[in-house]
Design a protein around this motif. Structure first.
Motif, PDB file in Angstrom:
ATOM      1  N   ALA A   1      21.395  25.532 -31.700  1.00  0.00           N
ATOM      2  CA  ALA A   1      20.236  26.435 -31.861  1.00  0.00           C
ATOM      3  C   ALA A   1      19.562  26.231 -33.209  1.00  0.00           C
ATOM      4  O   ALA A   1      18.331  26.308 -33.309  1.00  0.00           O
TER       5      ALA A   1
ATOM      6  N   THR B   1      16.783  23.793 -33.093  1.00  0.00           N
ATOM      7  CA  THR B   1      15.614  24.048 -32.242  1.00  0.00           C
ATOM      8  C   THR B   1      14.565  24.818 -33.024  1.00  0.00           C
ATOM      9  O   THR B   1      14.870  25.525 -33.976  1.00  0.00           O
TER      10      THR B   1
ATOM     11  N   PRO C   1      14.535  28.645 -33.587  1.00  0.00           N
ATOM     12  CA  PRO C   1      15.932  28.693 -33.160  1.00  0.00           C
ATOM     13  C   PRO C   1      16.120  29.639 -31.978  1.00  0.00           C
ATOM     14  O   PRO C   1      15.626  30.759 -31.997  1.00  0.00           O
ATOM     15  N   SER C   2      16.792  29.157 -30.957  1.00  0.00           N
ATOM     16  CA  SER C   2      17.001  29.958 -29.750  1.00  0.00           C
ATOM     17  C   SER C   2      18.386  29.674 -29.179  1.00  0.00           C
ATOM     18  O   SER C   2      18.663  28.558 -28.757  1.00  0.00           O
ATOM     19  N   THR C   3      19.209  30.704 -29.156  1.00  0.00           N
ATOM     20  CA  THR C   3      20.551  30.556 -28.588  1.00  0.00           C
ATOM     21  C   THR C   3      20.473  30.258 -27.098  1.00  0.00           C
ATOM     22  O   THR C   3      21.243  29.451 -26.584  1.00  0.00           O
TER      23      THR C   3
ATOM     24  N   GLN D   1      18.056  28.672 -25.390  1.00  0.00           N
ATOM     25  CA  GLN D   1      17.671  27.268 -25.196  1.00  0.00           C
ATOM     26  C   GLN D   1      18.798  26.328 -25.607  1.00  0.00           C
ATOM     27  O   GLN D   1      19.022  25.297 -24.972  1.00  0.00           O
ATOM     28  N   ALA D   2      19.517  26.681 -26.660  1.00  0.00           N
ATOM     29  CA  ALA D   2      20.615  25.840 -27.135  1.00  0.00           C
ATOM     30  C   ALA D   2      21.753  25.813 -26.120  1.00  0.00           C
ATOM     31  O   ALA D   2      22.333  24.759 -25.867  1.00  0.00           O
ATOM     32  N   ARG D   3      22.075  26.946 -25.534  1.00  0.00           N
ATOM     33  CA  ARG D   3      23.141  26.981 -24.527  1.00  0.00           C
ATOM     34  C   ARG D   3      22.727  26.146 -23.315  1.00  0.00           C
ATOM     35  O   ARG D   3      23.513  25.399 -22.748  1.00  0.00           O
TER      36      ARG D   3
END
Length: 133
Positions: free
Chosen positions: A77, A80, A83-85, A87-89
């Protein structure tokens, strides 16, 4: 497997709108994974991947202690914008499950064994290690 094939499969599997978006996710996940595993498992993983992916995995030394699965997602994240959890997941699950399909069950099990508990779901597995018969 070629790099472009890996990017295309990431785009298709992750439902990314563009190739560059898929490539960014792929590069982010592989860069974070590079710090999580070492030793022979890392060398075997590098041998199984296209040169571009292998270079990402070979960059830098593994961390003294691998991140937890949630820490892994947080590290992705951080790469990104914004930052986005979530989107990262998504990126981690997409890339790591695709990686598992390409490297095979045996190497996937060894990679998971080298990581802390909790990574199995990121690799598209229900259990960290297979149940004993």
């Amino acid at each position: 497997m070629r790099w472009q094939q890996l990017v295309d499969e990431t785009r298709y599997s992750g439902l990314y709108a563009t190739g560059p978006e898929a490539e960014k996710a792929l590069r982010s996940v592989l860069a974070v994974l590079a710090r999580q595993i070492g030793g022979e498992v890392r060398r075997e993983l590098i041998r199984e991947l296209p040169a571009e992916a292998a270079a990402l995995l070979g960059a830098g030394a593994p961390a003294a202690r691998p991140l937890s699965a949630d820490g892994f997602v947080a590290a992705v994240a951080a790469r990104t914008t914004p930052p986005s959890t979530t989107q990262a997941r998504w990126a981690a699950c997409t890339v790591l499950a695709l990686l598992a399909r390409h490297i095979g069950e045996d190497l996937t099990r060894r990679v998971l064994a080298a990581l802390p508990p909790g990574y199995a779901l990121l690799f598209g597995r229900s259990d960290r290690l297979p149940q004993a018969a």
